[in-house]
Write an enzyme that holds these catalytic residues in place. Sequence first.
Site, PDB file in Angstrom:
ATOM      1  N   CYS A  12       0.823  -1.220   0.000  1.00 44.15           N
ATOM      2  CA  CYS A  12       0.000   0.000   0.000  1.00 44.15           C
ATOM      3  C   CYS A  12       0.852   1.264   0.000  1.00 44.15           C
ATOM      4  O   CYS A  12       0.324   2.366  -0.159  1.00 44.15           O
ATOM      5  CB  CYS A  12      -0.940  -0.012   1.201  1.00 44.15           C
ATOM      6  N   LYS A  15       0.609   3.514  -3.193  1.00 45.16           N
ATOM      7  CA  LYS A  15      -0.592   4.299  -3.486  1.00 45.16           C
ATOM      8  C   LYS A  15      -0.248   5.727  -3.888  1.00 45.16           C
ATOM      9  O   LYS A  15       0.746   6.300  -3.435  1.00 45.16           O
ATOM     10  CB  LYS A  15      -1.496   4.364  -2.249  1.00 45.16           C
ATOM     11  N   ASP A  40     -14.955   2.532   2.303  1.00 43.53           N
ATOM     12  CA  ASP A  40     -13.862   1.627   1.964  1.00 43.53           C
ATOM     13  C   ASP A  40     -14.079   0.933   0.625  1.00 43.53           C
ATOM     14  O   ASP A  40     -13.136   0.451   0.021  1.00 43.53           O
ATOM     15  CB  ASP A  40     -13.712   0.579   3.074  1.00 43.53           C
ATOM     16  N   ASP A  57      -8.646  -3.680  -5.567  1.00 39.74           N
ATOM     17  CA  ASP A  57      -7.432  -3.321  -4.845  1.00 39.74           C
ATOM     18  C   ASP A  57      -6.261  -4.155  -5.350  1.00 39.74           C
ATOM     19  O   ASP A  57      -6.358  -5.380  -5.435  1.00 39.74           O
ATOM     20  CB  ASP A  57      -7.614  -3.546  -3.342  1.00 39.74           C
ATOM     21  N   GLY A 128     -10.306 -13.110 -14.321  1.00 40.55           N
ATOM     22  CA  GLY A 128      -9.554 -11.883 -14.150  1.00 40.55           C
ATOM     23  C   GLY A 128      -8.929 -11.404 -15.435  1.00 40.55           C
ATOM     24  O   GLY A 128      -9.368 -11.763 -16.534  1.00 40.55           O
ATOM     25  N   ASP A 216     -10.849   0.225   7.560  1.00 45.25           N
ATOM     26  CA  ASP A 216      -9.565  -0.474   7.693  1.00 45.25           C
ATOM     27  C   ASP A 216      -8.425   0.523   7.542  1.00 45.25           C
ATOM     28  O   ASP A 216      -8.522   1.520   6.826  1.00 45.25           O
ATOM     29  CB  ASP A 216      -9.437  -1.650   6.726  1.00 45.25           C
TER      30      ASP A 216
END
Length: 336
Positions: A12, A15, A40, A57, A128, A216
């Site tokens: 993360c 980001k 979120d 994400d 995917g 979160d």
Amino acid sequence: MKINKISKAGGCGCKMSPLQLNEFLNGLTENQDLLNNNEDCSVISIDKENYLLKSLDFFTPVVEDPYTYGKAAAANALSDIYAKGGEPIMIQSIVGWPTDILSIKTLREVFKGANKICEESNLSISGGHTIISKEPIFGLSITGIVKKVNFKPNNNLNDGDLIFTTKPIGTGVLSTTQKLDKLDVEGTKILYETISKSNIIGIKISKLEYVKSVTDITGFGLLCHLLEMTSTNKVKIKLMKDNIPFIPESLKYLNLGIETSGGKRNRQYFEKHQQSNGFSGLYFDPQSNGGLAVVVNKKDKLKFVDFLIKNNLSKHINPIASVINENNKLPTFSFY
């Protein structure tokens, strides 16, 4: 080549900064059917009883072990659904892979780690999309559902509330330390265990009627996520410094001068609202698959503490902060 050596930033910590994100989103048209409260995940009403949840994400490698990277990326993506009390019903993957320098065998290990986490919800990755990229990227797109009565917004805070967390803080510093080849065995163990632990407990938390709010703690770090929780409320936060569960090993490496670039960007954003003097780097440390921040009123403290103990979270029975009225002369964030 170790997978965490290829990308500029990992987990993360890769980001876009909150400042850049705000600039990007400012003035863009929003779908008014959605709950637009910086939630979120995307939330839309589908009938009288249920919300449909949608989250996407992905991030670059947060650790050097491919299997653990897959577990962390999957748990991090699922966390946005779990934070809203949602149960996943469909999971798809997003992959960018530098096939000229990393093998397909390595990618398979990432998938195995991700599927291990998905099994907790009795689901597997159903499809995917993959591309060839300069840096490895992996994540999930998840559809979930939650009963409206169990949905917990991330901004329902009032004077007298208490804030709890469910995981220790400091994985960003540990991840950066590993990338520098300076992380010891104990630090590696703590890092892998923390980022791989699912936030599936959020489903149980959402069913506690006295819980008011949940989010979160991920890439924007503890303070910026708490700031987001207060953005639509006339409240302030008093932090209980001694109760914040910073990872001791992270403090050790922070004191050696190791800090994340994402943490520095988070601090810059925070300083648009308040001076950051007195707050160490761990308050801004980007967490990959960090824990949940849970808000309850002080009258319900003992009930929630009992819940935490019964669910093997006794290390987190002390609230990390309390909520006070905006009229108080203290800054938005202060210490007891």
